[in-house]
Design a protein around this motif. Structure first.
Motif, PDB file in Angstrom:
ATOM      1  N   THR B  56     -16.828  16.958  60.198  1.00  0.00           N
ATOM      2  CA  THR B  56     -15.912  17.130  61.330  1.00  0.00           C
ATOM      3  C   THR B  56     -14.675  17.920  60.910  1.00  0.00           C
ATOM      4  O   THR B  56     -14.224  18.810  61.629  1.00  0.00           O
ATOM      5  N   ASP B  84     -15.126  11.582  66.661  1.00  0.00           N
ATOM      6  CA  ASP B  84     -15.262  12.939  66.134  1.00  0.00           C
ATOM      7  C   ASP B  84     -15.075  13.989  67.229  1.00  0.00           C
ATOM      8  O   ASP B  84     -14.425  15.006  67.012  1.00  0.00           O
ATOM      9  N   GLU B 129     -23.238  18.587  65.044  1.00  0.00           N
ATOM     10  CA  GLU B 129     -22.897  17.772  63.880  1.00  0.00           C
ATOM     11  C   GLU B 129     -23.831  16.578  63.910  1.00  0.00           C
ATOM     12  O   GLU B 129     -23.758  15.732  64.790  1.00  0.00           O
TER      13      GLU B 129
HETATM   14 MG   LIG Z   1     -17.977  13.502  61.606  1.00  0.00          MG
END
Ligand SMILES: [Mg+2]
Ligand SMILES: Nc1nc2c(ncn2[C@@H]2O[C@H](COP(=O)(O)OP(=O)(O)OP(=O)(O)O)[C@@H](O)[C@H]2O)c(=O)[nH]1
Ligand SMILES: [Zn+2]
Lengths: 115, 237
Positions: B56, B84, B129
């Motif tokens: 992140t 996040d 992610e």
């Molecule tokens: Mg993360």
């Protein structure tokens, strides 16, 4: 990893292929799992036991797991070789290869029924 | 798969190529994502690492540097929280959290649903992610163009041999938190050697979101891939 969902998915596959009467006679399931499949045979066995606990239909069934080693193919030599210690090189010419020909399998190879 | 005979099954039945449905279904979904991204000229990245390796933070830095140049959106997989995505929005990048509810990886179907929830018009780069874990996400193709794996200097340089499938399927490995290298017993050379045992031609370089080391190189890599993707689409229309 997600061993329980894999076990469920095996049973679903079998339930699509065989009738409930046939599955009552089911004795053994043979799996082939590549060592690159990220599936731990031991965790798979545990997951299978857990599913058996909750789903009484499969109490008599044994899960048999055969591990398959990683094999790669070398285009230059035209040969396949076993990958040891995750070093992806041809065993003959030592050139790197990422052409996997075995090792990621998650296969139901055979099922055995009572005669 | 199985020979469906009219007789009741008896004895041993061979099931050739009965790949378990779970992964087969995922590959099918991944292909549909790949096709859609090719049509739209969007570069799709799948960022993986162990928990807490700096995904992140790196994406925050990436967003800051590239958001004027490219339209970037991020999908963030997380077991339980929204944090996040909030961190990414704080730096001005549009982000959508995919809460997996305890599932340890993202699957193609989750990406399809998330894509339906965002506007993809004009997007140049879509970054996923993944959930922080080097095991399960390795087996799930998300239709990405490139898989980028972070290996943090705080993790120990033996990760590539412990989680070979992830490194085998990656296209770029970033040694993250490189600012901490002087204080740790991590050998960059040994890590690179181990990554290349598994994946001989892969590019590996250190980055630090704290000092900025390697961040330009990473952004250049991304820029080059995004431009190439856009070109490949306009060329085929
Ligand atoms: Mg993360
Ligand atoms: N020293 C240093 N710390 C970093 C760097 N990048 C991230 N961190 C720290 O590492 C911790 C985890 O960073 P994140 O970016 O949240 O890691 P992540 O991979 O997104 O974590 P998960 O999503 O939970 O898997 C935070 O405390 C960051 O401040 C870096 O380049 N150097
Ligand atoms: Zn060879």
């Amino acid at each position: 990893m997600h061993e329980v969902s894999l076990v469920r998915s095996i049973l679903n596959t079998l339930e699509e292929q065989f009738s409930p009467e046939e599955l009552q006679q089911l004795k053994q399931i043979d799996l082939q799992i590549g060592i690159f499949a990220n599936v731990e045979p031991l965790l798979m066995q545990n997951a299978f036991e857990a599913v058996k606990e909750t789903d009484g239909r499969y109490r008599q069934v044994v899960l048999h797991i055969e591990s398959l080693p990683i094999k790669i193919y070398c285009e230059d030599c035209g040969v396949s070789s076993l990958v040891e210690n995750y070093v992806f090189v041809c065993s003959r010419c030592k050139k790197p290869s990422n052409q996997l020909i075995q090792g990621t399998e998650l296969l139901i190879k055979r099922v055995h029924f009572d005669d | 798969m199985v020979d469906k005979s009219t007789k009741a099954a008896r004895g041993t039945v061979l099931c050739d190529n009965a790949n378990m449905n779970l992964l087969k279904a995922n590959d099918f979904v991944a292909e549909s994502i790949r096709k859609k991204m090719a049509e739209m000229g969007i570069l799709l990245l799948n960022i993986t690492s162990s928990a807490g390796s700096g995904k992140t933070t790196l994406l925050q830095e990436t967003g800051k540097r590239l958001k004027e140049e490219f339209k970037i959106k991020i999908l963030v997989g997380d077991l339980e929280t929204e944090r996040d995505a909030e961190r990414l929005r704080e730096v001005g990048v549009e982000a959508l959290q995919i809460v997996t509810g305890g599932i340890c990886h993202l699957e193609g179907q989750m990406i399809v649903q998330a894509m339906d929830a965002i506007d993809l018009d004009g997007v140049d780069i879509l970054i996923i992610e993944n959930v922080g874990n080097l095991v399960c996400p390795a087996s799930f193709d998300l239709g990405e163009d490139y898989r980028v794996t972070l290996l943090a200097s705080t993790e120990g340089d033996d990760k590539p041999k412990k989680y070979p499938r992830m490194f085998f399927t990656s296209d770029l490995v970033l040694i993250s938190k490189s600012d901490l290298l002087p204080h740790l017993p991590f050998s960059v050379e040994a890590a690179i050697q181990d990554v290349r045992d598994v994946n001989p031609e892969i590019e590996v370089f250190p980055v630090s979101s704290l000092t900025g080391e390697g961040i330009d190189k990473w952004c250049n890599w991304l820029r080059e891939k995004a431009i190439a993707k856009r070109k490949s689409t306009t060329a085929s229309v």
